[in-house]
Design a protein around this motif. Structure first.
Motif, PDB file in Angstrom:
ATOM      1  N   VAL A   9       0.841  -1.198   0.000  1.00  0.00           N
ATOM      2  CA  VAL A   9       0.000   0.000   0.000  1.00  0.00           C
ATOM      3  C   VAL A   9       0.875   1.246   0.000  1.00  0.00           C
ATOM      4  O   VAL A   9       0.618   2.203  -0.741  1.00  0.00           O
ATOM      5  CB  VAL A   9      -0.973  -0.004   1.205  1.00  0.00           C
ATOM      6  N   LEU A  10       1.940   1.243   0.798  1.00  0.00           N
ATOM      7  CA  LEU A  10       2.848   2.384   0.835  1.00  0.00           C
ATOM      8  C   LEU A  10       3.529   2.600  -0.519  1.00  0.00           C
ATOM      9  O   LEU A  10       3.696   3.744  -0.958  1.00  0.00           O
ATOM     10  CB  LEU A  10       3.899   2.202   1.927  1.00  0.00           C
ATOM     11  N   ALA A  11       3.915   1.525  -1.185  1.00  0.00           N
ATOM     12  CA  ALA A  11       4.550   1.645  -2.503  1.00  0.00           C
ATOM     13  C   ALA A  11       3.583   2.239  -3.525  1.00  0.00           C
ATOM     14  O   ALA A  11       3.964   3.096  -4.326  1.00  0.00           O
ATOM     15  CB  ALA A  11       5.049   0.280  -2.975  1.00  0.00           C
ATOM     16  N   VAL A  12       2.328   1.806  -3.499  1.00  0.00           N
ATOM     17  CA  VAL A  12       1.333   2.338  -4.431  1.00  0.00           C
ATOM     18  C   VAL A  12       1.085   3.816  -4.156  1.00  0.00           C
ATOM     19  O   VAL A  12       1.045   4.637  -5.085  1.00  0.00           O
ATOM     20  CB  VAL A  12       0.015   1.518  -4.358  1.00  0.00           C
ATOM     21  N   VAL A  13       0.956   4.183  -2.901  1.00  0.00           N
ATOM     22  CA  VAL A  13       0.750   5.591  -2.540  1.00  0.00           C
ATOM     23  C   VAL A  13       1.958   6.418  -2.960  1.00  0.00           C
ATOM     24  O   VAL A  13       1.818   7.525  -3.482  1.00  0.00           O
ATOM     25  CB  VAL A  13       0.462   5.731  -1.027  1.00  0.00           C
ATOM     26  N   TRP A  14       3.163   5.888  -2.749  1.00  0.00           N
ATOM     27  CA  TRP A  14       4.396   6.572  -3.127  1.00  0.00           C
ATOM     28  C   TRP A  14       4.407   6.861  -4.639  1.00  0.00           C
ATOM     29  O   TRP A  14       4.664   7.985  -5.072  1.00  0.00           O
ATOM     30  CB  TRP A  14       5.588   5.710  -2.740  1.00  0.00           C
ATOM     31  N   LEU A  15       4.118   5.824  -5.443  1.00  0.00           N
ATOM     32  CA  LEU A  15       4.146   5.980  -6.902  1.00  0.00           C
ATOM     33  C   LEU A  15       3.011   6.884  -7.393  1.00  0.00           C
ATOM     34  O   LEU A  15       3.206   7.663  -8.336  1.00  0.00           O
ATOM     35  CB  LEU A  15       4.090   4.615  -7.577  1.00  0.00           C
ATOM     36  N   LEU A  16       1.845   6.799  -6.780  1.00  0.00           N
ATOM     37  CA  LEU A  16       0.745   7.696  -7.163  1.00  0.00           C
ATOM     38  C   LEU A  16       1.100   9.148  -6.861  1.00  0.00           C
ATOM     39  O   LEU A  16       0.776  10.044  -7.651  1.00  0.00           O
ATOM     40  CB  LEU A  16      -0.543   7.306  -6.450  1.00  0.00           C
ATOM     41  N   SER A  17       1.781   9.380  -5.752  1.00  0.00           N
ATOM     42  CA  SER A  17       2.221  10.723  -5.421  1.00  0.00           C
ATOM     43  C   SER A  17       3.176  11.253  -6.487  1.00  0.00           C
ATOM     44  O   SER A  17       3.088  12.415  -6.905  1.00  0.00           O
ATOM     45  CB  SER A  17       2.902  10.720  -4.051  1.00  0.00           C
ATOM     46  N   GLY A  18       4.078  10.417  -6.942  1.00  0.00           N
ATOM     47  CA  GLY A  18       5.000  10.809  -8.012  1.00  0.00           C
ATOM     48  C   GLY A  18       4.281  11.065  -9.321  1.00  0.00           C
ATOM     49  O   GLY A  18       4.619  11.995 -10.059  1.00  0.00           O
ATOM     50  N   ALA A  19       3.270  10.253  -9.629  1.00  0.00           N
ATOM     51  CA  ALA A  19       2.494  10.464 -10.856  1.00  0.00           C
ATOM     52  C   ALA A  19       1.732  11.782 -10.803  1.00  0.00           C
ATOM     53  O   ALA A  19       1.643  12.507 -11.797  1.00  0.00           O
ATOM     54  CB  ALA A  19       1.531   9.298 -11.070  1.00  0.00           C
ATOM     55  N   MET A  43      11.663   9.319 -13.507  1.00  0.00           N
ATOM     56  CA  MET A  43      12.361   9.731 -12.283  1.00  0.00           C
ATOM     57  C   MET A  43      11.423  10.466 -11.333  1.00  0.00           C
ATOM     58  O   MET A  43      11.488  10.273 -10.128  1.00  0.00           O
ATOM     59  CB  MET A  43      13.557  10.621 -12.625  1.00  0.00           C
ATOM     60  N   THR A  44      10.543  11.304 -11.875  1.00  0.00           N
ATOM     61  CA  THR A  44       9.605  12.039 -11.031  1.00  0.00           C
ATOM     62  C   THR A  44       8.661  11.076 -10.320  1.00  0.00           C
ATOM     63  O   THR A  44       8.380  11.232  -9.126  1.00  0.00           O
ATOM     64  CB  THR A  44       8.802  13.053 -11.858  1.00  0.00           C
ATOM     65  N   VAL A  45       8.182  10.068 -11.035  1.00  0.00           N
ATOM     66  CA  VAL A  45       7.278   9.092 -10.423  1.00  0.00           C
ATOM     67  C   VAL A  45       8.008   8.281  -9.355  1.00  0.00           C
ATOM     68  O   VAL A  45       7.471   8.066  -8.265  1.00  0.00           O
ATOM     69  CB  VAL A  45       6.659   8.173 -11.504  1.00  0.00           C
ATOM     70  N   VAL A  46       9.229   7.859  -9.617  1.00  0.00           N
ATOM     71  CA  VAL A  46       9.967   7.043  -8.658  1.00  0.00           C
ATOM     72  C   VAL A  46      10.351   7.844  -7.414  1.00  0.00           C
ATOM     73  O   VAL A  46      10.298   7.334  -6.301  1.00  0.00           O
ATOM     74  CB  VAL A  46      11.229   6.433  -9.325  1.00  0.00           C
ATOM     75  N   VAL A  47      10.688   9.116  -7.596  1.00  0.00           N
ATOM     76  CA  VAL A  47      11.067   9.949  -6.454  1.00  0.00           C
ATOM     77  C   VAL A  47       9.866  10.195  -5.549  1.00  0.00           C
ATOM     78  O   VAL A  47      10.007  10.359  -4.342  1.00  0.00           O
ATOM     79  CB  VAL A  47      11.706  11.269  -6.942  1.00  0.00           C
ATOM     80  N   TYR A  52       7.716  16.969  -3.470  1.00  0.00           N
ATOM     81  CA  TYR A  52       7.085  18.046  -2.713  1.00  0.00           C
ATOM     82  C   TYR A  52       8.008  18.613  -1.638  1.00  0.00           C
ATOM     83  O   TYR A  52       7.661  19.572  -0.969  1.00  0.00           O
ATOM     84  CB  TYR A  52       5.769  17.562  -2.110  1.00  0.00           C
ATOM     85  N   ARG A  53       9.180  18.013  -1.505  1.00  0.00           N
ATOM     86  CA  ARG A  53      10.177  18.524  -0.561  1.00  0.00           C
ATOM     87  C   ARG A  53      11.302  19.236  -1.295  1.00  0.00           C
ATOM     88  O   ARG A  53      12.322  19.569  -0.706  1.00  0.00           O
ATOM     89  CB  ARG A  53      10.745  17.378   0.282  1.00  0.00           C
TER      90      ARG A  53
END
Length: 69
Positions: A9-19, A43-47, A52-53
């Protein structure tokens, strides 16, 4: 098993945030698709949330190998 679910779930949220960050930077609306554009989007999606920081993952020069003749 519960830990694996949480990590997924954390990985999906992380990648969605990058998208979302890539969308906000209008990377998906660019009509010219180049290697550098694709690399910047990836790179933007993976980061992810680090965008946002202040992390600005961007590729400026991308050289693909040419097939041999």
């Amino acid at each position: 098993m519960k830990g694996g679910k949480i990590l997924s779930v954390l990985a999906v949220v992380w990648l969605l945030s990058g998208a979302v960050a890539a969308y906000q930077r209008d990377y998906f609306s660019d009509s010219e698709i180049t290697c550098a554009t694709v690399a910047s989007i990836a790179m933007t999606v993976v980061v992810g949330p680090m965008n946002y920081r202040g992390v600005n993952a961007e590729a400026t020069d991308c050289q693909l190998p040419e097939p041999s003749q």
